[in-house]
Design a protein around this motif. Structure first.
Motif, PDB file in Angstrom:
ATOM      1  N   LYS A 102      11.917   4.576 -19.407  1.00 39.45           N
ATOM      2  CA  LYS A 102      12.246   4.172 -20.782  1.00 39.45           C
ATOM      3  C   LYS A 102      13.553   3.372 -21.021  1.00 39.45           C
ATOM      4  CE  LYS A 102       8.861   6.150 -23.201  1.00 39.45           C
ATOM      5  NZ  LYS A 102       7.999   5.521 -24.082  1.00 39.45           N
ATOM      6  N   GLU A 106      12.682   0.339 -23.384  1.00 38.14           N
ATOM      7  CA  GLU A 106      13.570   0.289 -24.487  1.00 38.14           C
ATOM      8  C   GLU A 106      14.594  -0.759 -24.374  1.00 38.14           C
ATOM      9  OE1 GLU A 106      12.493   1.923 -27.194  1.00 38.14           O
ATOM     10  OE2 GLU A 106      10.865   2.729 -26.159  1.00 38.14           O
ATOM     11  N   THR A 107      15.081  -1.042 -23.386  1.00 35.66           N
ATOM     12  CA  THR A 107      15.906  -2.348 -23.297  1.00 35.66           C
ATOM     13  C   THR A 107      15.105  -3.646 -23.312  1.00 35.66           C
ATOM     14  OG1 THR A 107      17.315  -1.040 -21.932  1.00 35.66           O
ATOM     15  CG2 THR A 107      17.790  -3.378 -22.062  1.00 35.66           C
ATOM     16  N   LYS A 109      12.370  -4.211 -25.002  1.00 34.05           N
ATOM     17  CA  LYS A 109      11.941  -3.874 -26.226  1.00 34.05           C
ATOM     18  C   LYS A 109      12.964  -4.807 -27.302  1.00 34.05           C
ATOM     19  CE  LYS A 109       8.304  -0.708 -25.763  1.00 34.05           C
ATOM     20  NZ  LYS A 109       7.916   0.566 -26.036  1.00 34.05           N
ATOM     21  N   TYR A 110      14.249  -4.371 -27.003  1.00 30.29           N
ATOM     22  CA  TYR A 110      15.257  -4.604 -27.700  1.00 30.29           C
ATOM     23  C   TYR A 110      15.514  -6.110 -27.589  1.00 30.29           C
ATOM     24  CZ  TYR A 110      20.301  -5.613 -28.597  1.00 30.29           C
ATOM     25  OH  TYR A 110      21.495  -6.047 -29.054  1.00 30.29           O
TER      26      TYR A 110
END
Length: 383
Positions: A102, A106-107, A109-110
């Motif tokens: 994750k 998530e990084t 996606k940021y």
């Protein structure tokens, strides 16, 4: 007594590491960046010893080692730290896989929300990404490819050597999440070509709260990674903040122990895995292994016991063994494993899947006793 079989979440600390850390806490009380007294010099010596120990394990240079709070922070620095470089060059294309940790997913996606073009490569039921699927997506504006070495849920080894060899020729940055392979696949890891590498100390029986980001030099230059938090010039500014000397010391010693003992540990882990499969075969339960066993590390098995809820089984066997059914960072959500979903595994199989993992501190007899108890309860649930 319950047997701990969730090493992929966090391995117990090696007592040799713990005792050394206690000594450092007691006797190396200075700040490693204090240069006006002997206390600072002593602390700095402990840190640099650890840096050399990590570098020796990985087969890199000590000045390519940067200490962080763990792989999650290292992953963030490796990816978000390229943002300025990407904006200045126009290279804003990132390739990764759908089964990354994750802290990678998530990084990126940021960054996607900031105008980056991110591609998530899918994979088959064998749990292994096709290297050509990665390489065929490379473009002129590709900034980075990030692929984990070993998946934390299935234990499947990804074809990172092939990917790294090709990307080096193309001049594209390659980040390797080696959290589950560092200290285990020692020789293999030394052969992989990468620009950045991350791992956490606690996955190889070091302390929690410390990890490493490796930045490999090319023509004497580090990759164009900048700090993502601000402060002093510790770790050459890549990771500002007071260096936790005892944690770093523990990380270093854990790496030294792994370097000295990985061959013996490999044999022990292989014996445990063979015995676990023998117990599964003897149980009479219908089961299937998630991911291709040919490409799986010998410290992990992700197994589905047909018709048995993994949640119910884990709750019913807590007093016998500690196992899991997914990544520790998402286990509280009780949602289906995103890794197994990405592999295209049937929902019913996912709901009956367990991850069992062990390591250098696992005693074979205790592991087998825990597995026997787990399978005994599983048979009661299924009847």
């Amino acid at each position: 007594m319950s047997t701990y079989l969730d090493y992929n979440a966090s391995a117990p600390i090696d007592l040799r590491v713990l005792n050394y850390m206690i000594d450092v806490y007691k006797n190396s009380i200075g700040n490693a960046d204090s240069r006006t007294h002997n206390f600072g010099e002593k602390a700095r010596s402990v840190v640099e010893t650890a840096r050399n120990q990590v570098a020796t394990l990985l087969g890199v240079m000590p000045d390519e080692i940067f200490f962080t709070s763990g792989a999650t922070e290292s992953n963030n620095i490796a990816i978000r730290g390229l943002e300025d470089y990407a904006n200045s060059t126009g290279k804003k294309h990132i390739i990764t896989t759908a089964i990354e940790h994750k802290s990678i997913l998530e990084t990126v996606k940021y960054l996607s929300g900031k105008g980056f073009d991110v591609e998530f490569v899918k994979l088959g039921i064998n749990g292994r990404v096709n290297s050509e699927e990665i390489l065929n997506r490379v473009r002129e504006d590709t900034l980075l490819v990030s692929v984990m070495h070993v998946n934390n849920e299935t234990g499947i080894i990804q074809p990172v050597k092939e990917i790294g060899d090709s990307l080096e020729q193309k001049g594209i940055l390659f980040h390797l999440d080696a959290t589950q392979s560092c200290g285990k696949l020692v020789e293999e890891l030394r052969e992989i070509k990468y620009n950045m590498l991350s791992f956490s100390a606690h996955k190889l029986m070091g302390p929690q709260g410390v990890g490493v980001l490796v930045l490999r030099k090319k023509r004497y230059k580090l990759p164009p990674v900048k700090n993502i938090i601000y402060g002093g010039q510790q770790e050459h500014g890549i990771r500002p903040g007071t260096i936790p000397v005892a944690l770093v010391a523990g990380c270093g010693l854990a790496c030294e122990i792994a370097n000295n003992e990985y061959k013996d540990n490999f044999k022990k882990a292989s014996e445990i895995k063979k015995a676990v499969i023998q117990e599964l075969d003897a149980s009479g339960l219908e089961y299937s292994i998630n991911g291709d066993p040919e490409f799986c590390v010998n410290t992990t098995i992700n197994v589905s016991l047909k018709g048995i809820s993994s949640e119910a089984l884990m709750i019913s066997t807590k007093q016998f063994c500690g196992v899991s059914n997914g990544s520790a960072c998402t286990s509280k959500s009780y949602s289906p494993s995103y890794v197994l979903v990405a592999m295209g595994i049937d929902k019913n199989i996912i709901e009956s899947s367990l991850r069992i993992s062990w390591g250098a501190g696992t005693k074979k007899e205790e592991a087998i006793e825990g597995i026997k108890q787990l399978l005994s309860v599983a048979k009661q649930i299924s009847s």
